[in-house]
Design an enzyme around this catalytic site. Structure first.
Site, PDB file in Angstrom:
ATOM      1  N   ASN A   6      -0.365   3.246 -13.937  1.00 48.02           N
ATOM      2  CA  ASN A   6      -1.252   3.583 -12.830  1.00 48.02           C
ATOM      3  C   ASN A   6      -2.635   3.841 -13.442  1.00 48.02           C
ATOM      4  O   ASN A   6      -2.847   3.620 -14.637  1.00 48.02           O
ATOM      5  CB  ASN A   6      -0.700   4.825 -12.101  1.00 48.02           C
ATOM      6  CG  ASN A   6      -1.175   4.879 -10.646  1.00 48.02           C
ATOM      7  OD1 ASN A   6      -2.328   4.551 -10.351  1.00 48.02           O
ATOM      8  ND2 ASN A   6      -0.297   5.280  -9.747  1.00 48.02           N
ATOM      9  N   CYS A  45      -0.043   8.931  -8.615  1.00 44.87           N
ATOM     10  CA  CYS A  45      -1.322   8.802  -7.917  1.00 44.87           C
ATOM     11  C   CYS A  45      -2.231   9.960  -8.312  1.00 44.87           C
ATOM     12  O   CYS A  45      -1.868  11.118  -8.134  1.00 44.87           O
ATOM     13  CB  CYS A  45      -1.138   8.792  -6.404  1.00 44.87           C
ATOM     14  SG  CYS A  45      -2.732   8.726  -5.551  1.00 44.87           S
ATOM     15  N   LEU A  85      -4.425   7.655  -0.693  1.00 47.45           N
ATOM     16  CA  LEU A  85      -3.201   7.223   0.007  1.00 47.45           C
ATOM     17  C   LEU A  85      -3.340   7.074   1.516  1.00 47.45           C
ATOM     18  O   LEU A  85      -2.416   7.396   2.265  1.00 47.45           O
ATOM     19  CB  LEU A  85      -2.035   8.184  -0.308  1.00 47.45           C
ATOM     20  CG  LEU A  85      -1.526   8.145  -1.748  1.00 47.45           C
ATOM     21  CD1 LEU A  85      -0.474   9.240  -1.955  1.00 47.45           C
ATOM     22  CD2 LEU A  85      -0.922   6.795  -2.090  1.00 47.45           C
ATOM     23  N   GLY A  91      -3.813  -6.150 -10.079  1.00 48.03           N
ATOM     24  CA  GLY A  91      -4.348  -5.135  -9.172  1.00 48.03           C
ATOM     25  C   GLY A  91      -5.816  -5.350  -8.864  1.00 48.03           C
ATOM     26  O   GLY A  91      -6.184  -6.052  -7.923  1.00 48.03           O
ATOM     27  N   LYS A 109       0.844  -1.199   0.000  1.00 51.74           N
ATOM     28  CA  LYS A 109       0.000   0.000   0.000  1.00 51.74           C
ATOM     29  C   LYS A 109       0.887   1.259   0.000  1.00 51.74           C
ATOM     30  O   LYS A 109       1.863   1.324   0.747  1.00 51.74           O
ATOM     31  CB  LYS A 109      -0.874  -0.050   1.256  1.00 51.74           C
ATOM     32  CG  LYS A 109      -1.690   1.185   1.511  1.00 51.74           C
ATOM     33  CD  LYS A 109      -2.799   1.320   0.512  1.00 51.74           C
ATOM     34  CE  LYS A 109      -3.316   2.757   0.486  1.00 51.74           C
ATOM     35  NZ  LYS A 109      -4.122   3.025  -0.708  1.00 51.74           N
TER      36      LYS A 109
END
Lengths: 264, 304
Positions: free
Chosen positions: B193, B131, B75, B266, B47
């Site tokens: 991502n 992110c 996050l 994922g 994570k």
């Protein structure tokens, strides 16, 4: 321990407007589930619906190894579930997941407070702790959405019903009825489940009358394992709280710890 | 032992097999130990970590979209110190290699985290400059090749472990960005991502996600991811960890043929806790059916 189980469908019936009860053969879950815990169901047939659906366990039959799930049709996934027929296919489920309600041994009387879909897990609580003196407060939108009232009457000493439009039981929110009785009867413990609006009021009532209260929360969920951090809820005290995971820290929390102000 | 050779090397570190857990979809690994023998997973990218503990975004943080999911966790994590002292020792009981995914608001923060990871048992550092769900840092580092170069270079100077740079697909030219990371000294590249997206509740007229936008993942983005992996594979000489909607062994084979040395799973972890082991088993089956005895015969094996 949580497991992955392939579960044949025994029965899948409509029990109220928009509400279904599915009975699954899942002896491991039937023997190990605690009221308030849930199973995480993979929606069959449509691989575009990726996420599992978390559904709390409504009842168990340990002798036959079956569990009941009560669910409302709210979208494509639950609509697909509602159309499945017995023995048509086996469901892929994970469970039992989450932390359920905890009732200490010295507790002799219990109040159950449920609204709508939230009535479902409380029936398993009524079943498990049927040796206690249980009073149930069940709220529904209207008569056509009410379900399992006779089951609660069989398991509980007293059952109060309310509907928003007065078509069954008293008219109004179930928390209004609860408040009428709480000052004289002072229960030792309240277990609640229902919409956020109901849980907020339940939290206030439990604090005002100093009655311990455990509530089960619902949030959009991902993995169910505590790995993806999406099903968050604010837990702690004002100015000192964290987002906890509904799936593994909950879904049942002490109502005093739940910070509803952080819900949008 | 028979069966095909699956082990791959990334920057001098050997993975037993090319299956990696994508950061943010598999917690710190331990959460899944009831379901998965973590020894059988090539590597786990944990994570996303930040210097200080982080609360994350308010709920709702996830919504299902056709063949995909949008998330905006923001996050949430217990901070890098907690990871080093608490989660890492538990994870190091297993054979799986550990990738620390780090996220900074500034270049200095990225460097501070790399320093904290010195002399720990972490096997790789993954620089998350992609992110989409945080207001500071995150993807803002990953969209400008000059910035990618600066942050990669700075962290490379102070990190002990091999450095993986994780790229965002939300750019004009992925090749430019990958090239900048390689020039700055990245040891490997991971991509992609999530793609920025949104969903609206037409009854309330509000966005479904409290953060309004989120990152799209799952099979919906697989063709985009595969194309980007292929483009990057033609641009750089460092290994690639390919990801984006891998649900099956066949999907993994596609990414490997496009040039990925390893593949990350994922969204599939949210669908099934055993997803990575299923992908691995299907990959082995494919290799056996095609008489391939070494995974290296597949890497970059696309026939044009």
């Amino acid at each position: 321990m949580k497991k992955r189980i392939i579960s044949p469908i025994i029965q899948n019936i409509k029990i109220a407007h928009g509400t279904y009860k599915m009975t699954l053969f899942a002896p491991y879950i039937a023997s190990n589930v605690t009221p308030g815990q849930f199973v995480h169901i993979k929606i069959p047939r449509d691989s575009s619906l990726l996420l599992r659906r978390p559904i709390s366990v409504n009842g168990v039959d340990k002798n036959n190894g079956t569990i009941d799930l009560v669910y409302r049709v709210v979208g494509k996934g639950t609509s697909l579930l509602s159309k499945l027929k017995p023995n048509e296919l086996d469901l892929d489920l994970l469970g039992p997941l989450g932390n359920g309600y905890k009732v200490e041994e010295n507790i002799k009387s219990l109040w159950l407070v449920g609204g709508g879909c939230g009535v479902a897990p409380l029936k398993l609580a009524a079943q498990k702790w049927s040796n206690l003196d249980i009073t149930a407060f069940l709220g529904f939108k209207n008569k056509s959405e009410a379900y399992q009232i006779d089951d609660f009457k069989n398991l509980c000493s007293q059952v109060f019903i309310s509907t928003d439009d007065g078509s069954l039981g008293e008219k109004g929110f179930i928390t209004h009825i609860l408040i009428k009785h709480i000052s004289e009867l002072r229960p030792k413990l309240i277990l609640g489940c229902g919409p956020i609006s109901m849980l907020k009021i339940l939290k206030q009532i439990s604090e005002r009358y100093d009655v311990p209260c455990q509530i089960s929360l619902e949030e959009r969920m991902g993995c169910g394992m505590g790995g993806c951090f999406v099903c968050s809820c604010a837990i702690g005290i004002k100015d000192s709280w964290d987002y906890k995971k509904v799936c593994t820290d909950g879904p049942v929390f002490d109502s005093r710890e739940v910070i509803f102000d952080e819900w949008p | 032992m028979n069966g095909p050779n699956l082990s791959v090397e990334i920057a001098g570190v050997t993975l037993d097999n090319p299956i990696v857990a994508a950061s943010g979809t598999f917690g710190f690994g331990i959460e899944y130990s009831d379901y998965v023998d973590l020894n059988k997973v090539g590597a786990i990218s944990v994570k996303g970590l930040t210097l200080e503990p982080r609360k994350g975004n308010p709920p709702s943080r996830i919504v299902e979209t056709p063949s995909g999911i949008l998330n905006s966790v923001g996050l949430q994590n217990p901070g890098i110190d907690h990871f080093i002292n608490h989660d890492l020792p538990m994870l190091k009981q297993y054979r799986t290699k550990v990738i620390a995914n780090i996220n900074g608001k500034t270049i200095h923060e990225y460097c501070q985290m790399a320093l904290k990871l010195q002399n720990t048992e972490v096997d790789f550092i993954e620089l998350n400059i992609s992110c989409p769900n945080v207001s500071q840092g995150g993807v803002s580092f990953g969209t400008d090749p000059d910035m990618v170069y600066r942050v990669t270079k700075a962290v490379k100077c102070c990190c002990q472990q091999p450095l993986i740079v994780k790229l965002t697909p939300n750019v004009r030219d992925i090749k430019e960005v990958a090239h900048a990371a390689e020039e700055a000294g990245a040891d490997a590249i991971s991509l992609i991502n999530t793609l920025v997206g949104m969903a609206i509740d037409i009854n309330t007229r509000k966005p479904v996600l409290a953060n309004v936008t989120g990152g799209l993942s799952g099979p919906a983005i697989k063709p985009v991811a595969l194309y980007m992996v292929w483009q990057v594979a033609q641009t750089v000489n460092i290994p690639i960890i390919g990801m984006g909607g891998i649900m099956t062994g066949e999907d993994a084979v596609e990414f490997i043929l496009a040039g990925a040395t390893a593949v990350a799973v994922g969204t599939a972890n949210l669908v099934s806790p055993t997803a990575m082991l299923d992908v691995l088993e299907e990959l082995i089956k494919y290799m056996e059916n095609h008489d391939i005895d070494d995974i290296h015969q597949l890497i970059g094996g696309l026939v044009l």
